[in-house]
Every structure is written in C-alpha cells, then in structure tokens.
Design a protein around this motif. Structure first.
Motif, PDB file in Angstrom:
ATOM      1  N   ALA A  41       0.809  -1.228   0.000  1.00 48.68           N
ATOM      2  CA  ALA A  41       0.000   0.000   0.000  1.00 48.68           C
ATOM      3  C   ALA A  41       0.837   1.272   0.000  1.00 48.68           C
ATOM      4  N   ARG A  56      -6.521   0.043  -2.203  1.00 48.57           N
ATOM      5  CA  ARG A  56      -5.278  -0.595  -2.657  1.00 48.57           C
ATOM      6  C   ARG A  56      -5.516  -2.091  -2.684  1.00 48.57           C
ATOM      7  N   VAL A  59      -3.489  -4.866  -0.570  1.00 51.89           N
ATOM      8  CA  VAL A  59      -3.678  -5.172   0.850  1.00 51.89           C
ATOM      9  C   VAL A  59      -5.155  -5.429   1.189  1.00 51.89           C
ATOM     10  N   ARG A  64     -13.038  -9.040   1.720  1.00 51.06           N
ATOM     11  CA  ARG A  64     -13.629  -7.707   1.867  1.00 51.06           C
ATOM     12  C   ARG A  64     -14.385  -7.304   0.605  1.00 51.06           C
TER      13      ARG A  64
ATOM     14  N   THR B  94       3.343   9.695   5.452  1.00 46.42           N
ATOM     15  CA  THR B  94       3.722   9.932   4.058  1.00 46.42           C
ATOM     16  C   THR B  94       2.456  10.049   3.208  1.00 46.42           C
ATOM     17  N   CYS B 114      -6.394   1.894   2.548  1.00 49.54           N
ATOM     18  CA  CYS B 114      -5.217   1.080   2.862  1.00 49.54           C
ATOM     19  C   CYS B 114      -5.401   0.315   4.167  1.00 49.54           C
ATOM     20  N   GLN B 116      -7.152  -1.772   6.575  1.00 48.99           N
ATOM     21  CA  GLN B 116      -8.238  -2.737   6.452  1.00 48.99           C
ATOM     22  C   GLN B 116      -8.922  -2.918   7.813  1.00 48.99           C
ATOM     23  N   GLU B 118      -8.532  -5.398   9.541  1.00 46.73           N
ATOM     24  CA  GLU B 118      -7.560  -6.078  10.395  1.00 46.73           C
ATOM     25  C   GLU B 118      -6.168  -5.688   9.927  1.00 46.73           C
ATOM     26  N   ASN B 119      -5.180  -5.991  10.763  1.00 50.83           N
ATOM     27  CA  ASN B 119      -3.813  -5.676  10.355  1.00 50.83           C
ATOM     28  C   ASN B 119      -3.452  -6.442   9.088  1.00 50.83           C
ATOM     29  N   THR B 120      -2.696  -5.804   8.232  1.00 54.50           N
ATOM     30  CA  THR B 120      -2.150  -6.510   7.077  1.00 54.50           C
ATOM     31  C   THR B 120      -0.835  -7.146   7.520  1.00 54.50           C
ATOM     32  N   ALA B 121      -0.628  -8.388   7.116  1.00 54.50           N
ATOM     33  CA  ALA B 121       0.558  -9.122   7.561  1.00 54.50           C
ATOM     34  C   ALA B 121       1.835  -8.459   7.069  1.00 54.50           C
ATOM     35  N   LEU B 123       5.902  -6.537   7.823  1.00 50.68           N
ATOM     36  CA  LEU B 123       6.460  -5.317   8.386  1.00 50.68           C
ATOM     37  C   LEU B 123       6.060  -4.138   7.514  1.00 50.68           C
ATOM     38  N   HIS B 124       5.840  -2.997   8.148  1.00 53.35           N
ATOM     39  CA  HIS B 124       5.558  -1.753   7.422  1.00 53.35           C
ATOM     40  C   HIS B 124       4.308  -1.841   6.553  1.00 53.35           C
ATOM     41  N   THR B 125       3.412  -2.724   6.891  1.00 51.16           N
ATOM     42  CA  THR B 125       2.139  -2.787   6.175  1.00 51.16           C
ATOM     43  C   THR B 125       1.109  -2.037   7.015  1.00 51.16           C
ATOM     44  N   PRO B 126       0.011  -1.616   6.412  1.00 48.02           N
ATOM     45  CA  PRO B 126      -0.946  -0.809   7.173  1.00 48.02           C
ATOM     46  C   PRO B 126      -1.594  -1.601   8.296  1.00 48.02           C
TER      47      PRO B 126
ATOM     48  N   TYR C 662       8.574   2.275   1.633  1.00 48.90           N
ATOM     49  CA  TYR C 662       8.428   2.900   2.947  1.00 48.90           C
ATOM     50  C   TYR C 662       9.781   3.325   3.521  1.00 48.90           C
TER      51      TYR C 662
END
Lengths: 157, 216, 723
Positions: A41, A56, A59, A64, B94, B114, B116, B118-121, B123-126, C662
C-alpha cells in the motif's frame, strides 16, 4: 467459491479468502490492467474502486471485496473516454505507463468528489501514487483538463 | 464517595460560579478544576487546593494514562495538524494524507483505502481496524504537544472530547479502536502500559474525579 | 536465422501472418554489407545473400496499405512507440495512424545492437529509418509511374497514395506494393530537408497513451502463456552467499505450491543462489516463499558497511594516486606553488533502479527450444547469453520484448531471464518469475556510490589547474578481470571543450572494490560525476569572483554551448534574480546531448528549502518529437531530485538497509517543482534524450542552495527540510 463482481460481471473464484484482491484480479480472473507495484500500500499502482472508493488491492483481501462492486481500469469507461482518459491522452501523460492504471483510478475518485479540484486538492488526492518516470506535472495538468472537460460537458463523463 | 458531576461546558459557567457550585455541593466539578488551576499559580495541584484525598490518586492515575496517550500508537492519530503521524518517531504520515472533514481522509487517500478491518501481515504494512480514522475536523482531540495537565482538561471537557459524558468516557477505554493500539502488528512498539493496566488507570483517573495533574 | 530462400520465405510469411499483414508486401530492411561504412536498403522479397550482413529495422507495407515497423528497440517510456512511426510516416508519406509498431524478437545478427540504453534509440537509428522510408516511397512512386506509363516527375506521394499530378489519378500504396516489391532498390534517394518536414519536429501525441490508460498495454508481468505457473525466489540477502540448506516442508504445505528447489543464476561473473517456490498463482508462490526456511553460508566475502565504504574512499583519495584517464599540462607543479588551492570531496550514494514494474520474466524451456517474454532492454544480449548457457543455437532462443514498466538500465541485465529459464527447465512448464518490490530494491545491481576529490587553482579569473580523482566501484569490473585500466567513464558528464580551456588537468580513477554488484543507472556515471564536476565548477567560479554562467562560457569555447547557455539565461531570468532567491546552474553532457539547468530555491517559511522552479535547456541536435523530449527531461529531473534529496541505498553488515517504498522513498506529486524545458534548434546530429536531462539537476540544486544560504552541500542525498 467466492463471487466477485468486477466491472459489472460476476466471477466465481476458488481462492483463499485472505488472498489480496490484486492477485485474484490478475492471476485468477485474468484482468492485468491493475498493477503490482509494492505489495504494501505504498505506491498505488494496484488501485481499484471498491464500491466507488479507491482501495489498494494489494492489501485488500478478497473477503472484503465479496458482494461489493469492483471497478478496475478496464471498467473505468467503455471506450477509453472517461474525461481523465481523454485528458491523459491529450497531454501524453504516460511514459512507461505502468503506474497510470492506479493514477487514473485515484484521480477518478477525486474528480467525482470534487469536480473543480485546486492544485492543493490534487496533492491531497494523488500523493499516494508513485510514478518513477516522473509524469507528475502532466498528471496535475491532465486532472485540471479533465475537470474542465467535465464542466463544459465536452464528454459524456 | 464523591460523584463527579455531569461534565459541562466551561463556556457557560463563570469561574466564580463553578467554584461556588463545587464548594456547595462538596463535589468536584472537573471543568471547575481546570479553571481553578488556571487562577492558581502553576505547579500547585488542584487536589491540594480543594483538600480532597482522591484528587492525588486521580491525577496520579492520569499520568499513567498520559504515558499511553502520548505513545505513537495513540498520538499518531491525534496530531496537532491535519495530517496523521506514523511510526515510533511520530513522523508525518507519508503520501500527504489529510484528516478530511469526517476524519476519514480525502478522495483517493481515505484511511480505509489502505487500512483494512484487520492488520495486514508483514512489516511496514498498514495496521487495521474497522473504525480506523482520525478525530473529525470539528472535534480534533489533539494529543500531540499537549502537557498532561492540558490533555486531562481536554478529555474532561465535554465540548472538546467528542461530547462524551462520564459513562461514555469510561466506555471509551474499552473501544475496539483504542484497544487496537496494543495490537498494531509489525514491529510497532506497543504503548508503555499493558492494556489492562491502562484501563485500570483510566478508570481510576475518572472515577476519582478526573483531575488534571498540575500544569508545569 | 534466415538461411537460403526457402527458409526465409517461410519465415517471412509467418512473420506477416503474426503481424496481421497480408502475405504480399513490400518488405524493406536495412543492412550493413560486411566491411562497408554506409548501410543499404534491401528488398527482403529478393533472394539476397545475407552472409555477413546485419539487418536493421524492417518496414513492411502490405496490400491493404498497412505499414508495419518492426522495432528492434524496447519501449520503456522513452517514446519509441511514437517517435519511430513519426520518422517513418514523414519520409514514407503516410498518415501517422497507419503506421504500426511491432517489437522485434532478439536477434543481434539481424538487427545489430538492440540494447535500449545509452539514450540511443533515435540517435542510433534515425538515419536508417529516414533512408528506409524514403526508399520505399520512391519505389512506390516508381511503381505507379510504370503502371500509368508516365514520367516519374509527374507523380508524387501523399498520405499513403501516389498521385499523377496532371490527371489527378491516384493509387493507394496497397495497390502498388506488389509491383513495387519487384523493382530494383534505388541507392541514395534524396531525403527531405528539415524545412520540408510535416511531422518530424512536431509535438505529436503519443500513440501508446491509449493503451496505457485503459489497461491494455502488455507489460512483462501481464504476459500469460497457456499452462504457465508462477514463481518467487528467496535469494541470498547478502547477494553473494550460498544456500547451505533449506527446509521447504511448510512451504510445500501451502495450497497451490507445486515445487521448491534451489536455483543459481548468473549475475555478471558471479553466482547468485536462491530457492525458488513455484505455484499456481503469484500469491501462492509468495506465501510459499514466506513459509520457506533457508540457511545461508555467508562466508568468504566481506560484509560491507556503508560508513566503511565512504571512509575507505576518503582514505584512498587522500593517500593514493589513481590510474590516469586524462593528463595534460602540469597540475602538480601549479598545485605546489599555489597559495590558494581548493581541495574538497564530493560523495554520492548507491541507488536502486526501482522501476515501477518490478523485475519479472516468463520463460518456457523446451528440449530443443527456449522462448522468453519479458520487460527486456537488450533482447539480443539475452538471446546470445541464454543460447550459450543452455547450449542451444541462437535461433532456438526466442526472446520477445513486452512493454517495459520502466527500465533505467536494470532491465538490460541478463540475470532475471536466466533465472526464469533455469526454473522453467527444472519444472518443465512455462513459468513467470515475479520479483517482489523488496527483491527489486534490495537485490541490485546498484548504481555505485562514488566519492570525488576535486582540487583546483584559479588565477586571473580562469581555471589554472584542475584535478579530479574518483573512487568508487567500476561497473566494468563485474564483467572483466582487467584491473589495469582506469575507469573510462571517469569524465562522463563533463563537457569536452573544458579540456581545451583548462591547460593543466588530471583525471584519475583510484580503484576500489566491494562485493556489492553494481551497474548502469539512468545516465550512468554522468549521474554522479555531474554532481562533483559541476558543483566544483561553481566553487571555482566563486573563487574567481565570476558569475557562474559567465564562468562556464569563458571555459567553454564553443558556439553551440554558448547559444544554449544564453538561452538558459534568457528563460530562467538569471540576470533579474531577486533578494532571498537562490539561483544555481549546471551544464553536463551525456550521450551526445548537453543539458543546462537553472534551479531556483527559497527558504520555506516552515523551515528548510523549497525548490521553486527548474529551467532546463536541452540540445539534442536533430529531433523528432519535442513533447517527448520535454517529458524525458521532466522525468530525468524528478528522478535526479529523488536521488539527491530523498533516497539512497545503504549497507550494514553486507545487507541493504532499504526494503520497499516505505524506506526507499520516491518523489511524489507533492515534491515536484514547476519545470520548464526548452529544446534547442540546430542542424547537429541527433543526440540522446532519455538520460542527458538527469546529471545537471543535483549540482544546479546544491549550487542554488549555496547561493541562497552560503552552505555548500558536498554529499548526497541531503534533506531539503533539514537545511
């Protein structure tokens, strides 16, 4: 089986409901206009409309998207004649072109919600989409042009 | 036991009135504390002035609450400006993401595009939550840059806390979005207090009068 | 590939069919006879002896009047899809919309060099394309004149037709191709003068924009082949380590995963080891890869740190002499006598290419044949390399170019097609190997980080002596064992006329190596050299007490460059600079095109520096499409802005420290200043367009910051917000 409605057509897909929508669209349904750019994303290349919002797809899980209206770049207009597509062509916006499916899908939400965007509005809408070729100045110009075309009724919009 | 009164707008109550009410009812009006605090020299705790044993407990509990609210997991969505923050270093998010009128972002950069449910799997994912958003533009509930004193007053201010009464404030600590601060995935540092300890401190703070620690 | 008439005819028919053309056609190509200096046009319908010849682009006109150009170069954003048809339509006298492009397959013998690099697409082929198209036009007119039995001079061509002027009769090209194809190919047809051009030189719209706005442009990642599987590869994160062992039990349990095995691809002269996960979808392959455990042997090579790299650069620049690339006059004696000598070090970072389309490749290995599809900048190199690696004749290796979602040099390498072919060979079906963004950013090869020691003495307003020593990894070293030669590119970007005006000059390369693989990145060495040379030139101008542009003009005794700099002065308002505005300029040249830029900066009210405007003047000589040129320069400047102020690759313990967007941030729409690009008009030969706009930006920017603040920035990247 999960039913996905993409560009007003239903597809039955047999996939893990956790699969990102991006891969279902590209690898399973076979619509390759939506691009993989980063998977996290960050770049916006995978942007599609999910019930009219510019999500996006990298993700967004298939689960969904079930039961919602998905629109990809292939469904943005019937004849490549969305005002943004026309403006993109008239200003020769794309270079390599890879990011522009996502750019257009993001810009389409901006133009729908704000038919007269200022430069600042464009910044607020488009800073999520990376273009490595650096077509940003033309993207900005093209959004203004599309807004004018829409306003003047030059296209069916 | 003292019952904190219904939180009311400070605008409609003069300082004098508030003092009178609080003395008369022998009951602590939180907003009044704010005003009393303002007219007292800085550094003196309200509790001492009012001679109330519970005020020290309350203000002390808020300091614990405050350490959580100022952690990136909470503060990043309660920024001073109109752009959310990111990361353990609270850098500005950002992509020029904006609060928007409803706190849910703007145009193609709405939070849930971006973030969701639930957490997106990875590192550094939303990180994700079904309610992911900032406070709305007309009720910004800024944490960033606030002292413990100011933040306590803000949270207790019906007109600045999202129009929450005591019960709703107590309930807020149990909100799934608040709770999500302890499970944001990746390598994000959780708040400095365990969630249960946070709830305990929050309840202690409010149930003991919702006092603000002294201004520094 | 074409051996004798029979095979050739068959292959031609197949080609025509695949290109959607009627089977009769005027079929012209270019060839360079062995030993000859000028190329000739050849009628590919004739039985020509093709031994020792290299065929260049082909133009085909079929009986429907449809014109097809077989482009031997890739479209990666630089606009060949538009600019080449524009050239052909001009000399062939057809409507632009009737010219279609088909990408050639890799075949170095037939097309000559196919590398889309060095900004060479137009400058390397425009003369041939003009000649080819004009020859076809003359043959079509001749065919019409013969049919009408009228003098050639009474006929002319326009918009895909030949007209007989006196009678008004006409034939369209389709009606003439059969006759024309039987004619002798004329030599030395007369080409149009520039003043006669109707299409060339005009800012016509890009033909590929339509495909790139509705999702139909086919990039490498979009290629689908029946029966194709998807693969991801966990490659050694330190780039040079070996697979000690791996545990694939969890990976194989992921639904859709078909196979897991070790794969070793070649990266130049080194081996890159990894473990491939092959699956029924990209997602399944990614999941399988995540579940895979690989144990690495990272012994036998240094695990480098970025801080050490630059420290070592500084040490060797101070303590060692370099291999001499250029030496004239006597720099040493002037330096030893000078009372005021400038002696400073400039540094630039390692960078990833990070094209928006991550690397990928589809390969199908069959026992007697390999077919490859992908975003490939150099299909002929891939063909050559794969045929050697897999021991097949070149004609059994078919390399197909797709659209490239950006290349910037990275997609000219051979590793990713090699790896895809190895995986297909192992699994026996067509495979698309998908590199994740992390793979793309972290696996290199990178633009090398460079350090430059710049020394100079100014006397009477002129440069008396100038020495440039560079330390950084030589890109050639990954392909060659020769360590005796200096880096030939150590002055790339630096304008050659400086060599005439600076009598005492020395350019040296101090050899430096690390295990990190390095390679070309848009504008190659000029992308880093330009920063050092043109920042230092600014320091010398300051020492001379001269205006930076006038100082350049004094040292560049060349009319064409003076005109370009005068244009820059005019368009940028250089002479009307106001208080609190910083103006900086730079001029660099690469791939035959000098580009001069002015950057204007001011203090941001919220702190830091704001880039207010960029003016660029490009002189690429003869040109086709000024709008595409402007787009390329705009893009180059934005890419330079990123590398100067936003992103860099650093290493810690041998590992790249950046992963994805990122932490390897890209410029975004909010970061972009207004950019005005001007294209010079002159009769010089065509120069490059895709890269030369890049190198001048970062020195022009830092020179502007110096102008505003007095702070000299000598290390990239730096943060605009933190000045």
């Amino acid at each position: 089986m999960i039913t996905l409605n993409v560009n007003n057509k239903n597809y039955e897909v047999d996939v893990d409901p956790n699969m990102p929508l991006l891969w279902a669209i590209r690898d399973v349904i076979g619509l390759t206009g939506t691009k993989y750019g980063c998977g996290v994303a960050q770049c916006g290349a995978c942007t599609v409309h999910l019930d009219s919002e510019a999500v996006r797809s990298c993700v967004t899980r298939v689960s969904r998207a079930e039961g919602q209206k998905i629109t990809t770049i292939e469904g943005l207009s019937e004849n490549n004649d969305h005002p943004l597509q026309i403006a993109w062509n008239e200003l020769s916006v794309p270079q390599c072109g890879y990011c522009h499916s996502g750019q257009l899908m993001s810009a389409a939400v901006l133009l729908r919600e704000n038919p007269n965007p200022t430069d600042e509005d464009i910044d607020d809408a488009m800073a999520g989409n990376i273009c490595r070729c650096g077509t940003y100045l033309r993207i900005r110009k093209a959004i203004h042009l599309a807004a004018n075309m829409q306003k003047n009724g030059n296209t069916k919009g | 036991m003292k019952q904190p009164s219904e939180i009311k707008s400070p605008n409609i109550l003069s300082v004098k009135k508030v003092l009178v009410i609080s003395l008369m009812l022998c009951c602590i009006v939180i907003i009044a504390s704010a005003f009393k605090q303002k007219i007292n020299s800085p550094g003196i705790a309200i509790a001492v002035n009012i001679a109330n044993d519970d005020s020290a407990t309350s203000a002390q509990a808020f300091l614990q609450v405050y350490s959580v609210l100022m952690s990136p997991r909470c503060m990043n969505c309660h920024p001073a400006g109109n752009r959310p923050l990111q990361g353990d270093d609270n850098h500005i998010h950002t992509m020029n993401v904006q609060r928007g009128k409803d706190g849910k972002g703007l145009y193609a950069l709405k939070c849930s595009n971006c973030h969701q449910a639930e957490n997106t799997a990875g590192l550094h994912t939303p990180p994700g939550n079904p309610k992911w958003q900032l406070p709305p533009a007309d009720m910004k509930m800024v944490f960033q840059g606030k002292s413990a004193h100011d933040l306590a007053l803000q949270i207790m201010d019906y007109n600045r806390n999202g129009h929450k009464n005591k019960e709703q404030l107590l309930e807020h600590a149990r909100d799934t979005l608040v709770k999500a601060g302890w499970n944001m995935g990746g390598d994000r540092t959780p708040p400095p207090l365990a969630y249960d300890d946070f709830v305990k401190a929050w309840d202690t703070w409010i149930n003991n009068g919702g006092y603000a620690p002294p201004a520094k | 590939m074409i051996q004798g008439l029979k095979n050739k005819t068959t292959s031609r028919r197949n080609f025509l069919r695949s290109a959607g053309l009627t089977s009769t056609a005027l079929f012209l190509g270019m060839y360079l006879p062995a030993g000859a200096k000028t190329s000739k046009v050849v009628n590919l319908g004739d039985d020509v002896d093709e031994d020792g010849i290299e065929m260049n682009p082909w133009v085909i006109i079929d009986t429907n009047g449809r014109v097809t150009l077989v482009s031997h170069r890739a479209e990666m954003g630089q606009g060949v899809y538009q600019s080449i048809p524009q050239i052909i339509a001009e000399e062939l006298e057809v409507n632009l919309k009737d010219v279609h492009i088909k990408f050639a397959q890799g075949n170095g013998k037939k097309y000559g060099s196919q590398i889309t690099g060095g900004s060479s697409t137009i400058r390397g082929s425009y003369k041939n394309l003009l000649k080819l198209s004009a020859t076809a036009r003359v043959m079509l007119i001749q065919a019409a004149a013969n049919k009408w039995k009228v003098p050639l001079t009474e006929c002319y061509a326009e918009a895909g037709n030949v007209f007989h002027k006196p009678s008004g009769k006409k034939y369209n090209y389709g009606e003439l191709v059969t006759d024309a194809s039987k004619l002798h190919v004329p030599d030395n047809v007369k080409l149009k003068e520039r003043s006669e051009y109707k299409l060339i030189g005009k800012p016509l719209l890009r033909k590929d924009a339509a495909l790139k706005t509705n999702g139909t442009a086919g990039f490498g990642l979009d290629k689908r082949v029946p029966g194709m599987l998807f693969a991801c590869v966990e490659r050694n994160p330190r780039l040079r380590g070996k697979v000690k062992s791996f545990d694939d039990s969890d990976a194989r349990a992921i639904p859709g995963v078909k196979d897991v095995f070790k794969v070793t691809m070649k990266v130049f002269n080194t081996d890159r080891e990894g473990v491939a996960v092959v699956a029924t979808s990209t997602w399944a392959a990614l999941q399988g890869r995540k579940a895979l455990k690989v144990f690495w042997d990272d012994s036998g090579f240094e695990h480098i740190n970025s801080t050490d790299i630059y420290q070592r650069h500084e040490d060797i620049l101070k303590n060692k002499d370099g291999l001499v690339f250029k030496e004239q006059g006597d720099v040493n004696s002037i330096f030893s006598q000078a009372s005021d000598k400038l002696d400073v070090i400039y540094q630039t970072p390692y960078e990833s290419h990070a094209a928006m389309e991550p690397l990928n490749c589809v390969a199908y290995y069959q026992n007697d044949k390999i077919e490859i599809w992908g975003p490939i900048q150099a299909p002929d190199w891939v063909q050559d390399f794969i045929s050697k690696e897999f021991n097949l004749p070149a004609e059994k290796v078919i390399v197909n170019m797709t659209f490239l979602g950006g290349g910037f040099g990275r997609k000219a390498f051979l590793d990713y097609p090699h790896e895809a072919t190895l995986i297909s060979k192992q699994i026996g079906v067509p495979v698309q190997v998908v590199w994740t963004r992390e793979d793309d950013i972290m696996q290199g090869p990178f633009r090398p980080g460079m350090s430059y020691r710049c020394e100079g003495v100014v006397n009477n307003g002129k440069i008396d002596a100038f020495r440039m020593k560079l330390a950084g990894q030589n890109m050639d070293n990954f392909q060659s064992d020769d360590r005796s030669k200096p880096n030939e590119s150590s002055s790339e970007g630096f304008l050659k006329p400086y060599f005439d005006s600076i009598k005492n000059i020395s350019i040296q390369d101090v050899p430096f190596e690390t295990p990190v693989p390095v390679m070309w990145w848009r504008s190659v060495y000029a992308s880093t050299n330009g920063f050092a040379y043109e920042s230092f030139m600014d320091e010398l101008a300051l020492a001379a007490g001269a205006d930076p542009i006038e100082f350049r003009k004094q040292h560049l005794n060349n009319d064409r460059l003076h005109k370009q700099l005068d244009k820059l002065i005019e368009v940028s308002g250089w002479k009307n600079r106001k208080k609190n505005e910083g103006y900086g300029m730079a001029i660099t040249e690469c791939f035959e095109s000098p580009v001069a830029q002015v950057v204007k900066v001011s203090k941001n009210p919220d702190g830091g520096i704001k880039v207010d405007h960029v003016w660029a003047v490009m002189d690429c000589g003869w040109y086709v499409n000024p709008d595409i040129i402007k787009a390329q320069v705009e893009g180059s400047i934005i890419m330079a802005l990123g590398a100067a102020t936003i992103h860099e690759i650093t290493f810690k313990d041998g590992l790249p420290e950046q992963h994805n967007f990122y932490d390897y941030h890209m410029p975004r729409i909010t970061d972009i200043p207004p950019i005005d690009v001007f294209v010079m008009d002159n009769d010089a030969d065509a120069g490059g367009v895709g890269e030369p706009g890049l190198p001048a930006f970062s020195p022009a920017l830092t020179n502007a910051i110096f102008d505003l603040t007095g702070k000299r920035i000598r290390k990239l990247p730096f943060s605009l917000a933190e000045i």
